[in-house]
Design an enzyme around this catalytic site. Structure first.
Site, PDB file in Angstrom:
ATOM      1  CG  ASN A 158      40.324  41.547  36.126  1.00 44.30           C
ATOM      2  OD1 ASN A 158      41.088  42.506  36.031  1.00 44.30           O
ATOM      3  ND2 ASN A 158      39.493  41.188  35.158  1.00 44.30           N
ATOM      4  CD1 TRP A 159      41.573  44.546  42.348  1.00 41.84           C
ATOM      5  CD2 TRP A 159      43.361  45.892  42.451  1.00 41.84           C
ATOM      6  NE1 TRP A 159      42.094  44.457  43.610  1.00 41.84           N
ATOM      7  CE2 TRP A 159      43.189  45.266  43.698  1.00 41.84           C
ATOM      8  CE3 TRP A 159      44.419  46.788  42.279  1.00 41.84           C
ATOM      9  CZ2 TRP A 159      44.051  45.520  44.779  1.00 41.84           C
ATOM     10  CZ3 TRP A 159      45.280  47.037  43.346  1.00 41.84           C
ATOM     11  CH2 TRP A 159      45.088  46.402  44.583  1.00 41.84           C
TER      12      TRP A 159
ATOM     13  CG  HIS B 288      38.897  40.074  30.926  1.00 40.34           C
ATOM     14  ND1 HIS B 288      37.781  40.790  30.577  1.00 40.34           N
ATOM     15  CD2 HIS B 288      38.662  39.586  32.164  1.00 40.34           C
ATOM     16  CE1 HIS B 288      36.910  40.740  31.578  1.00 40.34           C
ATOM     17  NE2 HIS B 288      37.421  40.017  32.566  1.00 40.34           N
TER      18      HIS B 288
ATOM     19  CD  GLU C  29      35.715  43.732  31.406  1.00 40.92           C
ATOM     20  OE1 GLU C  29      36.800  44.157  31.855  1.00 40.92           O
ATOM     21  OE2 GLU C  29      34.792  43.338  32.149  1.00 40.92           O
TER      22      GLU C  29
ATOM     23  CD  GLU D   9      36.399  36.035  33.837  1.00 42.93           C
ATOM     24  OE1 GLU D   9      36.429  36.257  35.049  1.00 42.93           O
ATOM     25  OE2 GLU D   9      36.673  36.908  32.988  1.00 42.93           O
TER      26      GLU D   9
ATOM     27  N   GLY E 232      30.129  41.114  35.833  1.00 44.40           N
ATOM     28  CA  GLY E 232      29.703  42.430  36.296  1.00 44.40           C
ATOM     29  C   GLY E 232      28.198  42.632  36.285  1.00 44.40           C
TER      30      GLY E 232
ATOM     31  N   GLY F 115      36.208  39.956  39.757  1.00 44.12           N
ATOM     32  CA  GLY F 115      36.298  41.366  39.391  1.00 44.12           C
ATOM     33  C   GLY F 115      35.828  42.257  40.530  1.00 44.12           C
TER      34      GLY F 115
HETATM   35  P1  PGA Z   1      33.038  40.289  37.976  1.00 40.82           P
HETATM   36  O1  PGA Z   1      34.210  40.253  36.883  1.00 40.82           O
HETATM   37  O2  PGA Z   1      33.491  39.406  39.124  1.00 40.82           O
HETATM   38  O3  PGA Z   1      32.914  41.732  38.369  1.00 40.82           O
HETATM   39  O4  PGA Z   1      31.820  39.734  37.331  1.00 40.82           O
HETATM   40  C1  PGA Z   1      34.936  39.082  36.616  1.00 40.82           C
HETATM   41  C2  PGA Z   1      35.963  39.336  35.546  1.00 40.82           C
HETATM   42  O5  PGA Z   1      35.658  40.081  34.590  1.00 40.82           O
HETATM   43  O6  PGA Z   1      37.086  38.803  35.596  1.00 40.82           O
END
Ligand code: PGA
Length: 250
Positions: free
Chosen positions: A9-10, A94, A96, A166, A172, A233
């Site tokens: 997931n960029w 997601h 976010e 997740e 992150g 990510g």
């Molecule tokens: P991360 O993100 O690997 O940077 O923790 C994962 C994601 O949000 O899909």
């Protein structure tokens, strides 16, 4: 046996020339894997990525879509548009997007249905916040999110839905759920699906783990009984690092 599916997931990273370079570098590194390899890229990279990934085993996905087919929704992109350029996968819900763009369980469900109606395969994200985890609500939250995401889908559609568990506190942050914790949460999700759609459906659903996956922890996570790969990510932004995650050996 469920296969392992590793999706990058960029997020809002990578210009078209960087995407092309990345895929040219990644393709030979992952060509022999038995695992499924997907890159979910920004809209502006989709076309270039699809062209560069032709004749490779790398599949391309988007990171979001609107549930309507077309119309007065300035700035949005529909499933029909994604399908028209041969996109195969789309991340839906997601954390976010839930957090910053008012995505709800209801819009997630609508988007999943729309994705299937255009022949796109959804990667649906669920996960608890740190607060919810500390209040021992993880199982309740993630099974509810899963149930609401899948409302009204056929058994066949449920089987073809990829779920990404997740934990929000692990995204992150460099903090990863322990492999046992992640596996247990994923089992809760699978049990919920079994209760609603039957054990045989639940056994087929790919459920990934996501949240600070990297090459140094991929093997430990992906060899657990119920973890069917990962949504990656930060570590999906470097071709060599991502290839090591894809090529983890069990
Ligand atoms: P991360 O993100 O690997 O940077 O923790 C994962 C994601 O949000 O899909």
């Amino acid at each position: 046996m469920r296969k392992k599916v590793i999706a990058g997931n960029w997020k809002m990273n990578m210009l078209p020339n960087e995407a092309i370079q990345f895929i040219e570098e990644l393709a030979p590194l992952v060509k022999d894997t038995e695992n499924e390899v997907i890159l979910c890229v920004p809209y502006t990279d989709l076309f270039y990525s699809l062209l560069t990934a032709q004749n490779t085993n790398i599949k391309i996905g988007a990171q979001n879509m609107h549930f309507e087919e077309s119309g007065a929704y300035t700035g949005e992109v529909s499933g029909k548009m994604l399908k028209a350029i041969n996109v195969e996968y789309v991340i839906i819900g997601h954390s976010e997007r839930r957090q910053y763009f008012n995505e709800t369980d209801e819009t997630v469900n609508k988007k999943i249905k729309a994705a299937f109606s255009y022949g796109l395969k959804p990667i649906v994200c669920v996960g608890e916040t740190l607060e919810e985890r500390e209040a021992n609500k993880t199982a309740e939250i993630i099974t509810k999110q899963t149930e609401l995401a899948l409302v009204g889908l056929t058994e066949e559609q449920v089987k073809n839905t990829i779920i990404a568990y997740e934990p929000i506190w692990a995204i992150g942050t460099g903090k990863t759920a322990t492999s046992e914790d992640a596996n247990n949460s994923i089992k809760e999700i699978r049990n919920k699906i079994a209760k609603i759609y039957g054990q045989n459906v639940a056994e087929e659903v790919i459920i990934q783990y996501g949240g600070s996956v990297k090459s140094s922890n991929a093997k430990e996570l992906f060899t657990m009984s119920d973890i069917d790969g990962g949504l990656v990510g930060g570590a999906s932004l470097k071709a060599e690092e991502f290839s090591k995650i894809v090529n983890f050996k069990g």
